[in-house]
Design a protein around this motif. Sequence first.
Motif, mmCIF file in Angstrom:
data_model
loop_
_atom_site.group_PDB
_atom_site.id
_atom_site.type_symbol
_atom_site.label_atom_id
_atom_site.label_comp_id
_atom_site.label_asym_id
_atom_site.label_seq_id
_atom_site.Cartn_x
_atom_site.Cartn_y
_atom_site.Cartn_z
ATOM 1 N N LYS A 159 -9.049 66.053 6.507
ATOM 2 C CA LYS A 159 -8.818 64.627 6.297
ATOM 3 C C LYS A 159 -7.368 64.266 6.628
ATOM 4 C CE LYS A 159 -9.070 60.968 2.785
ATOM 5 N NZ LYS A 159 -9.765 60.046 3.679
ATOM 6 N N ALA A 160 -7.197 63.248 7.469
ATOM 7 C CA ALA A 160 -5.855 62.796 7.837
ATOM 8 C C ALA A 160 -5.247 61.988 6.699
ATOM 9 C CB ALA A 160 -5.916 61.947 9.099
ATOM 10 N N GLU A 161 -3.937 62.081 6.569
ATOM 11 C CA GLU A 161 -3.231 61.370 5.504
ATOM 12 C C GLU A 161 -2.855 59.950 5.905
ATOM 13 O OE1 GLU A 161 -0.032 63.770 4.019
ATOM 14 O OE2 GLU A 161 -1.275 65.557 3.902
ATOM 15 N N SER A 162 -2.922 59.630 7.201
ATOM 16 C CA SER A 162 -2.649 58.278 7.684
ATOM 17 C C SER A 162 -3.881 57.754 8.412
ATOM 18 C CB SER A 162 -1.454 58.279 8.637
ATOM 19 O OG SER A 162 -0.284 58.706 7.986
ATOM 20 N N THR A 163 -3.943 56.449 8.579
ATOM 21 C CA THR A 163 -5.087 55.813 9.243
ATOM 22 C C THR A 163 -4.631 55.098 10.512
ATOM 23 O OG1 THR A 163 -4.823 53.747 8.016
ATOM 24 C CG2 THR A 163 -6.184 55.478 7.004
ATOM 25 N N ALA A 164 -5.596 54.578 11.252
ATOM 26 C CA ALA A 164 -5.298 53.909 12.510
ATOM 27 C C ALA A 164 -4.337 52.744 12.322
ATOM 28 C CB ALA A 164 -6.599 53.423 13.153
ATOM 29 N N SER A 165 -4.411 52.075 11.191
ATOM 30 C CA SER A 165 -3.537 50.922 10.959
ATOM 31 C C SER A 165 -2.076 51.328 10.803
ATOM 32 C CB SER A 165 -3.995 50.168 9.708
ATOM 33 O OG SER A 165 -3.898 50.998 8.546
ATOM 34 N N ASP A 166 -1.832 52.623 10.548
ATOM 35 C CA ASP A 166 -0.458 53.103 10.401
ATOM 36 C C ASP A 166 0.203 53.399 11.746
ATOM 37 O OD1 ASP A 166 -0.521 53.151 7.521
ATOM 38 O OD2 ASP A 166 -1.770 54.953 7.673
ATOM 39 N N LEU A 167 -0.579 53.415 12.828
ATOM 40 C CA LEU A 167 -0.072 53.747 14.154
ATOM 41 C C LEU A 167 0.228 52.449 14.910
ATOM 42 C CD1 LEU A 167 0.381 56.349 15.887
ATOM 43 C CD2 LEU A 167 -1.847 55.902 16.899
ATOM 44 N N THR A 168 1.506 52.241 15.228
ATOM 45 C CA THR A 168 1.947 50.980 15.808
ATOM 46 C C THR A 168 2.550 51.179 17.196
ATOM 47 O OG1 THR A 168 2.498 50.194 13.581
ATOM 48 C CG2 THR A 168 3.396 48.951 15.441
ATOM 49 N N PRO A 169 2.113 50.424 18.197
ATOM 50 C CA PRO A 169 2.734 50.529 19.522
ATOM 51 C C PRO A 169 4.157 49.986 19.493
ATOM 52 C CG PRO A 169 1.118 48.753 19.490
ATOM 53 C CD PRO A 169 0.982 49.466 18.191
ATOM 54 N N VAL A 170 5.048 50.675 20.248
ATOM 55 C CA VAL A 170 6.459 50.296 20.282
ATOM 56 C C VAL A 170 6.889 49.876 21.677
ATOM 57 C CG1 VAL A 170 8.825 51.075 19.870
ATOM 58 C CG2 VAL A 170 6.977 51.898 18.397
ATOM 59 N N LEU A 171 6.577 50.713 22.679
ATOM 60 C CA LEU A 171 6.958 50.458 24.062
ATOM 61 C C LEU A 171 5.799 50.807 24.981
ATOM 62 C CD1 LEU A 171 10.532 52.054 24.268
ATOM 63 C CD2 LEU A 171 10.014 49.602 24.330
ATOM 64 N N THR A 172 5.746 50.162 26.133
ATOM 65 C CA THR A 172 4.704 50.478 27.115
ATOM 66 C C THR A 172 5.307 50.551 28.516
ATOM 67 O OG1 THR A 172 4.139 48.147 27.456
ATOM 68 C CG2 THR A 172 2.910 49.342 25.765
#
Length: 377
Positions: A31-44
């Motif tokens: 089980k992961a301790e973080s979820t998809a909502s915790d992953l934020t794009p910064v640069l592309t």
Amino acid sequence: MKRLLRITCLSVPLVLATLPVSARAVPMPEKAESTASDLTPVLTSNSQIWESVVALPDGRLVLEAPRWLGNPAPQLNISSATNGAVGPYPDASWNAPDGDPGNRFVALTSMTLAPDGALWVVDSGVPDREQKPEAPAKLVRIDPASGKVTRVVPVSADALRSGSILSGIAIHAQTAYVADSGVPGIVVIDLESGVARRFLDHLEGLTAKRPIEAASGVVKARDGRPLAIDASLVAISPDGQWLYVQAYCGPLYRVATALFNDDASTNTAFQESATLWYKTHALGGLTIGADGTLYWSDVTTGSIDSYTPGRIPHHLITDPRLKWPGGLALSGNTIFVPAAQLDQAARFQNGQATVHWPVTVYKFRVPEDATSDVLRK
């Protein structure tokens, strides 16, 4: 890889055991301790495959777009801390496609932020792993405060082998430890004198024993053979006593650095010191925190994990957006990582890149439990 299930009761974790450092490594939690909502794009980027990132204390990000992946110039970029604009670093001349190889980047393969705040980059001089070097290997020191190159350290040919390709770098005090992914070994460089010495030639722990496997399957070279790359990733413990190193495909080994400074050290001593530390998958990046906790990006599963000095693994996050997570950076309690899609580069796709643009750098907050030496179920 089997993983342990984490169970909580009334929000209070059930503590099963605290393992000593000598204990056998335990499986990665499922089980992961973080979820998809915790992953934020910064640069592309819509034109470059950013393979790794370094976070500077002032909020800027340094981005490596290596030539061997078919990237257009510049090979080294920096983002503005205010508006996210990206430009060549330290300047355009160092990223020029031609000119004096001693004063420009020929083939960048790795970078690290040293404890004194300097940025060091590795220039292997080998823009194509299947061709001969175009220039001698060197290390380049950049001062982030001034944005200037302050030192160039040529790597002595005596420390290299025919086919050498310098890759990962770790620095403690005035010593650089550089992995050779072309001919497995570690090159130890005194940054004051420039003297380079070679160790661990063809050590089992530095030699690839299986091909690199991404989420999309086994990666193949241009000739169709499964791709296997030797010693590529290194990290040094904060006290400088332990060097962590692995071939791209894994697993991860630990070696006592005291052996590098002992003239009486034998090949047998090095062999015995190299300890299998964790049975990792293929990793795109490896870094270490101030407390000695390792963080890595797992190419095979699209995950970011941590591994404490007490040998307790923590599964931090898995996300389908993390397609080939590359060299990651730890800044305070934030991790930055590029979804490099390296396996979609033209050299691995019959000459036609299949990257789903844009390539994105993400960030997420490190969970508080990531550095805990308590095994939880």
